[in-house]
Scaffold this active site. Sequence first.
Site: not given
Length: 529
Positions: A280-281, A423, A529
């Site tokens: 999801k996302h 993180n 990231h």
Amino acid sequence: MTDLHPVRRALLSVSDKTGLIELGQALSERGVELLSTGGTAKALRDAGLSVKDVSEVTGFPEMMDGRVKTLHPMVHGGLLALRDNDTHVAAMTEHGIGAIDLLVVNLYPFEATVAKGADYDECVENIDIGGPAMIRAAAKNHAFVNVVVDVEDYQKLLGDMDQHNGATCPKFRRKLAQKAYARTAAYDTAVSNWLADALELEAPKRRAFAGELKQTLRYGENSHQSAAFYTDGTNRPGVATAVQHQGKELSYNNINDTDAAFELVAEFDPAQGAACAIIKHANPCGVAKGATLLEAYKAAFDCDRTSAFGGIVALNQPLDAETAQEITGIFTEVVIAPGASDEAKAIFAAKKNLRLLTTEGLPDVTAGGKTVRQVAGGLLVQDKDNGFVGMDDLKVVTKKAPTEEQMRDLLFAWKVAKHVKSNAIVYVKDGATVGVGAGQMSRVDSALIAAKKAERMAETLGLAQPLTIGSAVASDAFFPFPDGLMEAAEAGATCVIQPGGSMRDDEVIAAADDAGLAMVFTGMRHFRH
């Protein structure tokens, strides 16, 4: 002078002969004189068409194994001459140069030659020189000349000619020119990047990137953003090469999330058991292995049932009917797998909005490659994160060593953490994620969020305690302080995998020993990231 220019003379020189005969016949029927080279001329002639060899026009035979055949003023003059410039027209007349109104060229299959693993010399021989030179010449002179580099434009060319009584309009020629320059740019990109790889240049002074349009998208991440999907020609198994069997067109976010899901599930060798990842996302909300796909899906779903709603499901084995039936129990955007049974497809057919994608296999997560990210004013280019850590690479740093069972869960958690936005904190128990904390500014917060999700799922599942009790936990980067580690311990984790390398490693190790944790260092981090 009118902007409509008739097509009277065409030069055809193609590597890919798809549609060639039909095009040649259609042009001949419209009174167009055909010029050609080598194998293209033979194919047209064998089909009964009247063709003049380029060597007849230039007065020179093809030579040097075909390397030199069209690099001649009789060809390039015919392509570059401005028909409304008296000086150009006079030069054509003086030197007997005939105008070429249409160029049809597709290039030597350099990209395909590299893709099949050909040796250096064979790749070099498949670098086309005459083709790109003619394409660029014709495209520059698109005010008068049509240049076709794509088989799919054959019918469009004939349609424009029919619409304008044997001529073409300037807008159509401009479109052809744009596509022509894009093709030569992509071709040169492939050659330059191949040479950079052959020379093992990590950062060449100039690096180009190219893609081919696969589909235009309704919008991008948000409805006010336009978007399109391009493929890079590498044929890596995944969303770019998958076959879509049903469902509406993929959106920008669907494509991004499906890619993330399939790359993650590919970490798990299908020969060693079924695996499922729910995304999801772009973050995993559940990942699990199981004796069957159904078992793996259920375990992955039970990690975070709330987030799984409207998610992407990726499988490392062909979809079967039982798993398909279970997946239809909630709304799912996309399912991607290396194949699907007819029974599974039939079950999904009742869910018209569910997209089913199948691939020829799984991507090789150890393969090299580059990733590219745009920033203001430039591009960030890096090697793909294909880092691998096995059992023998782990360093036990605490007094207590993990058990064999804990080691399996630690490595599982490590593979998942690689695909979680940093993180990242991932709790795993019995080959399934039981808590995932992603994308937080603090590693402590990621540990807390993952544990809280596990607590909520325990209530949903009617468990006496969260599954983080007795779990393994992975951190994508080192713990800079003991606080994040202690949050994981308070959540019930009994063993830890992390890269190590902090200035305070000794403090973190001491805290782990005090808490009775077993901890291993990988020596490798997986920032995402």
